[in-house]
Scaffold this active site. Structure first.
Site, PDB file in Angstrom:
ATOM      1  CE  LYS A  17      -4.842   6.717  -4.719  1.00  0.00           C
ATOM      2  NZ  LYS A  17      -3.649   5.870  -4.496  1.00  0.00           N
ATOM      3  CE1 TYR A  74      -1.146   9.459  -1.133  1.00  0.00           C
ATOM      4  CE2 TYR A  74      -1.325  11.137  -2.830  1.00  0.00           C
ATOM      5  CZ  TYR A  74      -1.761   9.955  -2.254  1.00  0.00           C
ATOM      6  OH  TYR A  74      -2.814   9.274  -2.808  1.00  0.00           O
ATOM      7  CG  PHE A 102       6.935   5.823  -3.991  1.00  0.00           C
ATOM      8  CD1 PHE A 102       5.903   6.680  -3.610  1.00  0.00           C
ATOM      9  CD2 PHE A 102       7.373   4.871  -3.077  1.00  0.00           C
ATOM     10  CE1 PHE A 102       5.326   6.600  -2.353  1.00  0.00           C
ATOM     11  CE2 PHE A 102       6.799   4.785  -1.806  1.00  0.00           C
ATOM     12  CZ  PHE A 102       5.775   5.660  -1.452  1.00  0.00           C
ATOM     13  NE  ARG A 144      -6.460   1.043   4.345  1.00  0.00           N
ATOM     14  CZ  ARG A 144      -5.363   1.536   3.789  1.00  0.00           C
ATOM     15  NH1 ARG A 144      -5.424   2.648   3.072  1.00  0.00           N
ATOM     16  NH2 ARG A 144      -4.215   0.921   3.917  1.00  0.00           N
ATOM     17  CB  THR A 184      -1.235  -0.887  -1.736  1.00  0.00           C
ATOM     18  OG1 THR A 184      -1.623  -0.608  -0.391  1.00  0.00           O
ATOM     19  CG2 THR A 184      -0.650   0.354  -2.365  1.00  0.00           C
ATOM     20  NE  ARG A 225      -6.232   0.735  -3.793  1.00  0.00           N
ATOM     21  CZ  ARG A 225      -5.727   1.011  -2.593  1.00  0.00           C
ATOM     22  NH1 ARG A 225      -5.450   0.028  -1.750  1.00  0.00           N
ATOM     23  NH2 ARG A 225      -5.508   2.251  -2.242  1.00  0.00           N
ATOM     24  CG  HIS A 257      -6.546   7.751  -0.395  1.00  0.00           C
ATOM     25  ND1 HIS A 257      -5.260   7.476   0.013  1.00  0.00           N
ATOM     26  CD2 HIS A 257      -7.151   8.376   0.652  1.00  0.00           C
ATOM     27  CE1 HIS A 257      -5.099   7.939   1.251  1.00  0.00           C
ATOM     28  NE2 HIS A 257      -6.233   8.483   1.661  1.00  0.00           N
ATOM     29  CD  GLU A 309      -5.980  10.506   4.289  1.00  0.00           C
ATOM     30  OE1 GLU A 309      -4.844  10.008   4.339  1.00  0.00           O
ATOM     31  OE2 GLU A 309      -7.002   9.856   3.978  1.00  0.00           O
TER      32      GLU A 309
END
Ligand SMILES: *[C@@H]1O[C@H](CO)[C@@H](O)[C@H](O)[C@H]1NC(C)=O
Ligand SMILES: *[C@@H]1O[C@H](CO)[C@@H](O)[C@H](O)[C@H]1NC(C)=O
Length: 174
Positions: A34, A74, A82, A110, A116, A130, A143, A154
């Site tokens: 991102k 999204y 948000f 993942r 997240t 992350r 992501h 995606e």
């Protein structure tokens, strides 16, 4: 009646056996770095982690998303409070989209990126991606598709129908 050569019958039986032994499936998933990940110069480190963990990078694309793109990508979050912030953030700079592939690739990726909430990831999953490069629930630097349905959607979003001619080998399908 036609007789099949014994070696052929034998190989087919072997194939069935080995495929039921390992219900392991090579999967492609969408990984995306991102804007905060790109901006913080984490691209090379993230790619290194991807490769060190046995993924192959099938395709990659650096792209600047516009509002329309982020809104589409999204869309399942469009009713959330948000959402406007999310769209603003995702269009604030370029992203790097990658199709990556590995056995059980969707869940493996993942697991590698971690929770997240990047702040939480620092505590509970200090070795996750992350934890390395994210700062919050929204600015979490990477992501990963959360299901095979999402992965298909995606990958199609960024790369078009690349799987049409080059489907990954799926060992449990014969
Ligand atoms: C990222 O790298 C660029 C160019 O090397 C540099 O100008 C910039 O300050 C770096 N950003 C961060 C957050 O380290
Ligand atoms: C983003 O939106 C533009 C303008 O609508 C479109 O041309 C482009 O194909 C979109 N890119 C992606 C990756 O969907």
């Amino acid at each position: 009646m036609r007789k099949f050569p014994p070696f052929l019958v034998f190989s087919i039986v072997l194939c069935f056996q080995s495929s039921s032994f390992m219900a392991l499936k090579r999967e492609r998933t969408l990984a995306m770095i991102k804007p905060d990940g790109i901006d913080g110069n984490f691209t090379d480190r993230i790619k290194q982690v991807i490769l060190e963990n046995g993924f192959i990078i099938v395709q990659e694309l650096m792209v600047q998303l516009v509002v329309e793109n982020a809104t589409t990508f999204y869309s399942e979050h469009s009713a959330k409070s948000f959402f406007p912030n999310l769209v603003e953030y995702m269009t604030s700079g370029p992203v790097l989209a990658m199709v990556i592939e590995k056995t059980n690739g969707i869940s493996e990726w993942r697991a590698l990126i971690g929770p997240t909430d990047a702040g939480k990831a620092r505590v509970t999953h200090p070795h996750s991606i992350r934890a390395m490069c994210g700062s919050s629930t929204q600015r979490n630097c990477v992501h990963g598709s959360d299901s095979s349905l999402a992965a298909a959607r995606e990958i199609l979003f960024f790369f078009g129908d690349i799987s049409a001619g080059a489907v990954a080998v799926e060992h449990d399908e014969l």
